[in-house]
Write a protein that holds these residues in place. Structure first.
Motif, PDB file in Angstrom:
ATOM      1  N   GLN A 147      16.503  -6.118   0.793  1.00 60.36           N
ATOM      2  CA  GLN A 147      15.308  -6.801   1.279  1.00 60.36           C
ATOM      3  C   GLN A 147      14.041  -6.156   0.712  1.00 60.36           C
ATOM      4  O   GLN A 147      13.071  -6.848   0.385  1.00 60.36           O
ATOM      5  CB  GLN A 147      15.280  -6.774   2.810  1.00 60.36           C
ATOM      6  CG  GLN A 147      16.399  -7.584   3.449  1.00 60.36           C
ATOM      7  CD  GLN A 147      16.419  -7.461   4.963  1.00 60.36           C
ATOM      8  OE1 GLN A 147      15.369  -7.433   5.600  1.00 60.36           O
ATOM      9  NE2 GLN A 147      17.607  -7.386   5.541  1.00 60.36           N
ATOM     10  N   ASP A 200       5.707 -15.714  -1.259  1.00 55.94           N
ATOM     11  CA  ASP A 200       6.231 -16.221   0.011  1.00 55.94           C
ATOM     12  C   ASP A 200       5.909 -15.183   1.083  1.00 55.94           C
ATOM     13  O   ASP A 200       6.709 -14.286   1.362  1.00 55.94           O
ATOM     14  CB  ASP A 200       7.747 -16.448  -0.107  1.00 55.94           C
ATOM     15  CG  ASP A 200       8.323 -17.120   1.131  1.00 55.94           C
ATOM     16  OD1 ASP A 200       7.643 -17.145   2.176  1.00 55.94           O
ATOM     17  OD2 ASP A 200       9.472 -17.598   1.049  1.00 55.94           O
ATOM     18  N   LEU A 209       8.342 -14.738   4.021  1.00 53.82           N
ATOM     19  CA  LEU A 209       9.498 -13.912   3.685  1.00 53.82           C
ATOM     20  C   LEU A 209       9.119 -12.435   3.696  1.00 53.82           C
ATOM     21  O   LEU A 209       9.865 -11.595   4.220  1.00 53.82           O
ATOM     22  CB  LEU A 209      10.033 -14.304   2.304  1.00 53.82           C
ATOM     23  CG  LEU A 209      11.211 -13.471   1.781  1.00 53.82           C
ATOM     24  CD1 LEU A 209      12.455 -13.748   2.620  1.00 53.82           C
ATOM     25  CD2 LEU A 209      11.476 -13.768   0.304  1.00 53.82           C
TER      26      LEU A 209
END
Length: 310
Positions: free
Chosen positions: A63, A79, A82
């Motif tokens: 991540q 994004d 996100l």
């Protein structure tokens, strides 16, 4: 309690385990039991949390890499939803790295670029302290600024008093309908009132001189178009940069907002307060933000100021 902490440590609770495994008969080469103890010191609610359920170091690292890729894109193409979700999930990994390893600022900028954006810095401060930093800071500052300015007008003797007089004279020339002017004056006068030297931390310069001022472990450097700035803190800067370890990490048009960035970064990056302005930052922590670190009382000069404001 010692037995309870031992059980917590063996169970993997990181807040406790980080200080376990010191010198013992089975670990004679370990550090002394009270050497470099890592613990919350400034009202941190989440100092060193465990990984989220179902996550491990590898999944969280994936991540993190996704966020790094997002920050390689233009601002319009990122994004941010996100990024926000991943920043929430990777909080424990980030704190483990920052608290245990204390990497250089340049390395943190490469590994966690989102941490140096305004929204995510405020999000990180909220995760650590459970407080909305800009809202709490400016609400408390606006509430206390009038009384602070009254106290400053009484402090006009000695070397610090002369600088205070210069600051108040500059403030009188500002638009009294500009709330930012009162905020700046209240903060600029605080080190003078506490008799702390802010010259190595709060600096101002011309645009062409900025590179020469981009040095030092911690600094707020304001770029101005005027010749002389009282206490190094301008009322109307062109822009203000936050300097950490000779790196420009964040910038803002407002000096007070740049200071909020710096305070948030001190928490997010687990930094110590600059020694020469320790009283200034402790005032923000304990008096303005009510982030009590568990001590029985403040330093006498801070306690006296707190009493004057109550």
């Amino acid at each position: 309690m010692g037995n309870y902490r031992t059980k917590l440590s063996r169970a993997g609770i990181k807040d406790v385990a980080v200080n376990a495994g010191k010198r013992s008969s089975s670990n004679p080469e370990g550090a002394a039991s009270r050497a470099n103890i890592k613990r919350p010191r400034r009202g941190e609610v989440n100092f060193l949390p465990n990984y989220p359920r179902g996550e491990n170091k590898d999944t969280l690292e994936t991540q993190r890499l996704q966020m790094v890729e997002e920050f390689k894109k233009t601002l319009a193409d990122r994004d941010m939803m996100l990024v926000h979700q991943h920043m929430q999930r990777t909080f424990a990994l980030r704190r483990e790295e920052i608290v245990n390893l204390a990497p250089p600022i340049a390395e943190l900028q490469d590994r966690w670029p989102a941490l140096f954006s305004e929204a995510q810095l405020y999000g990180e401060f909220h995760r650590i302290t459970n407080q909305n930093l800009p809202f709490s800071f400016f609400a408390a500052l606006d509430r206390n600024a009038p009384q602070l300015l009254k106290l400053y007008k009484q402090r006009k003797t000695g070397a610090f008093g002369e600088k205070m007089a210069d600051l108040l004279m500059a403030y009188e020339e500002q638009d009294k309908n500009d709330i930012n002017a009162a905020r700046t004056a209240a903060l600029a006068g605080l080190p003078l009132y506490l008799k702390e030297d802010s010259s190595e931390i709060f600096k101002s310069c011309k645009e062409e001189e900025f590179h020469a001022f981009q040095e030092g472990p911690v600094a707020l450097v304001a770029v101005v178009d005027e010749e002389d700035v009282a206490t190094g803190i301008p009322f109307q800067p062109l822009h203000v940069s936050v300097i950490l370890e000779d790196q420009v990490v964040m910038s803002h048009r407002s000096w007070t907002d740049a200071l909020v960035f710096l305070f948030g970064l001190i928490y997010a990056l687990h930094l110590s307060y600059p020694e020469k302005l320790s009283g200034f930052f402790e005032f923000i922590q304990v008096v303005l933000l009510n982030l009590d670190d568990g001590r029985k009382q403040l330093k006498p000069k801070l306690q006296a100021l707190r009493n004057e404001l109550e």
